[in-house]
Design a protein around this motif. Structure first.
Motif, PDB file in Angstrom:
ATOM      1  N   ARG A 164      47.815  40.583  38.552  1.00  0.00           N
ATOM      2  CA  ARG A 164      47.501  40.355  39.933  1.00  0.00           C
ATOM      3  C   ARG A 164      46.459  41.422  40.387  1.00  0.00           C
ATOM      4  N   ALA A 165      46.110  42.468  39.891  1.00  0.00           N
ATOM      5  CA  ALA A 165      44.751  43.143  39.933  1.00  0.00           C
ATOM      6  C   ALA A 165      43.437  42.501  39.397  1.00  0.00           C
ATOM      7  N   GLN A 166      43.571  41.660  38.434  1.00  0.00           N
ATOM      8  CA  GLN A 166      42.283  41.052  38.156  1.00  0.00           C
ATOM      9  C   GLN A 166      42.297  39.742  38.987  1.00  0.00           C
ATOM     10  N   VAL A 167      43.434  38.643  39.231  1.00  0.00           N
ATOM     11  CA  VAL A 167      43.086  37.846  40.012  1.00  0.00           C
ATOM     12  C   VAL A 167      44.410  37.529  41.157  1.00  0.00           C
ATOM     13  N   THR A 168      43.927  37.377  42.587  1.00  0.00           N
ATOM     14  CA  THR A 168      44.859  37.133  43.608  1.00  0.00           C
ATOM     15  C   THR A 168      44.852  35.584  43.835  1.00  0.00           C
ATOM     16  N   ALA A 169      46.061  35.120  44.289  1.00  0.00           N
ATOM     17  CA  ALA A 169      46.372  33.940  44.707  1.00  0.00           C
ATOM     18  C   ALA A 169      46.719  33.880  46.262  1.00  0.00           C
ATOM     19  N   ASP A 170      46.508  32.651  46.612  1.00  0.00           N
ATOM     20  CA  ASP A 170      46.905  32.503  48.140  1.00  0.00           C
ATOM     21  C   ASP A 170      46.961  31.083  48.205  1.00  0.00           C
ATOM     22  N   VAL A 171      48.219  30.735  48.887  1.00  0.00           N
ATOM     23  CA  VAL A 171      48.273  29.111  49.051  1.00  0.00           C
ATOM     24  C   VAL A 171      48.751  28.927  50.652  1.00  0.00           C
ATOM     25  N   THR A 172      47.971  28.046  51.013  1.00  0.00           N
ATOM     26  CA  THR A 172      48.097  27.677  52.369  1.00  0.00           C
ATOM     27  C   THR A 172      48.059  26.161  52.696  1.00  0.00           C
ATOM     28  N   GLY A 191      38.796  36.755  42.281  1.00  0.00           N
ATOM     29  CA  GLY A 191      38.941  38.008  41.300  1.00  0.00           C
ATOM     30  C   GLY A 191      38.066  37.739  40.123  1.00  0.00           C
ATOM     31  N   GLU A 192      38.367  38.263  39.051  1.00  0.00           N
ATOM     32  CA  GLU A 192      37.433  38.389  37.835  1.00  0.00           C
ATOM     33  C   GLU A 192      38.239  37.992  36.717  1.00  0.00           C
ATOM     34  N   ILE A 193      37.602  37.015  35.624  1.00  0.00           N
ATOM     35  CA  ILE A 193      38.031  36.278  34.647  1.00  0.00           C
ATOM     36  C   ILE A 193      37.475  36.929  33.466  1.00  0.00           C
ATOM     37  N   LEU A 195      36.014  32.989  41.593  1.00  0.00           N
ATOM     38  CA  LEU A 195      36.155  34.001  40.484  1.00  0.00           C
ATOM     39  C   LEU A 195      34.705  34.209  39.759  1.00  0.00           C
ATOM     40  N   SER A 196      34.675  35.594  39.568  1.00  0.00           N
ATOM     41  CA  SER A 196      33.500  36.017  38.632  1.00  0.00           C
ATOM     42  C   SER A 196      33.645  36.495  37.478  1.00  0.00           C
TER      43      SER A 196
END
Length: 222
Positions: free
Chosen positions: A168-176, A184-186, A212-213
């Motif tokens: 979760r620290a690398q990539v965060t998700a939001d669903v609406t 985030g970062e990959i 994503l970066s």
């Protein structure tokens, strides 16, 4: 990641009419169970066809009006009443053969079959060919009514965590409203198509938006 299966969404047990079932009994089953169609099965519960509210209404419309004031509905040229229709049973009214589904099909396979054959429901048959449930268009639409929180949990746990090993620290998700947004970062730009495909394979996802970066590449967006 995989779409849900027909077995997860179908209505069971199936409410069925049997060969020789009278039209009034069929109408009663439809009303009692608040459904719009019935699979018609033989004595071994194998599907022969499907009879719908529309079929029953058509049969009723073709009966002569008691007072004789309304014209009788005429059949199309060459169209004859089936033996079952003349005897007042579902046999001559049903659409046959029945278009059926397997409980192991994905919702995508079921939706495509409904579209291709122009039907609103599919009797679901077991490996032995017996009807075990019914899948309707309304059942398929339930996957789009999944809560955003449930979709988000699946994205985080199954896609980012289990499949890609991202925290979760690398990539965060939001669903609406079914739209998945990842930020985030990959580790590699090559992961982008995989991430998007895995997210889209989750039932209830309407769209995927990626912000994503790439790690170690300043200012480079994936």
């Amino acid at each position: 990641m995989s779409h849900r299966r027909v077995r997860d969404l179908m209505t069971r047990p199936a409410v069925c009419a049997h060969t020789g079932t009278g039209l009034k009994d069929a109408a009663r089953l439809l009303a009692e169970h608040d459904i719009s169609a019935l699979p018609v099965t033989d004595d071994d519960d194998r599907p022969l066809g499907v009879v719908s509210e529309g079929d029953l209404l058509r049969a009723q419309a073709e009966l002569p009006e008691p007072a004789g004031l309304l014209p009788t509905v005429r059949r199309r040229r060459g169209e004859r009443a089936g033996a079952g229709e003349r005897s007042g049973t579902v046999d001559g009214l049903m659409t046959s053969p029945a278009v059926v589904a397997s409980p192991e099909w994905t919702v995508v396979e079921a939706a495509r079959t409904m579209q291709e054959h122009g039907v609103k429901r599919l009797p679901v048959v077991s490996e032995t060919g017996r009807v075990t449930g019914v899948l309707s268009r309304a059942d398929l639409l339930r996957v789009f009514l999944r809560k955003d929180s449930a979709i988000e949990d699946e994205v985080v746990d199954e896609v980012l965590g289990r499949a890609l090993g991202l925290s979760r620290a690398q990539v965060t998700a939001d669903v609406t409203d079914g739209v998945v947004r990842l930020s985030g970062e990959i580790g590699s730009e090559d992961s982008l198509p995989l991430i998007e495909r895995l997210c889209r394979n989750i039932d209830g996802v309407v769209d995927v938006q990626l912000d994503l970066s790439v790690a170690g590449v300043p200012g480079r967006a994936a």
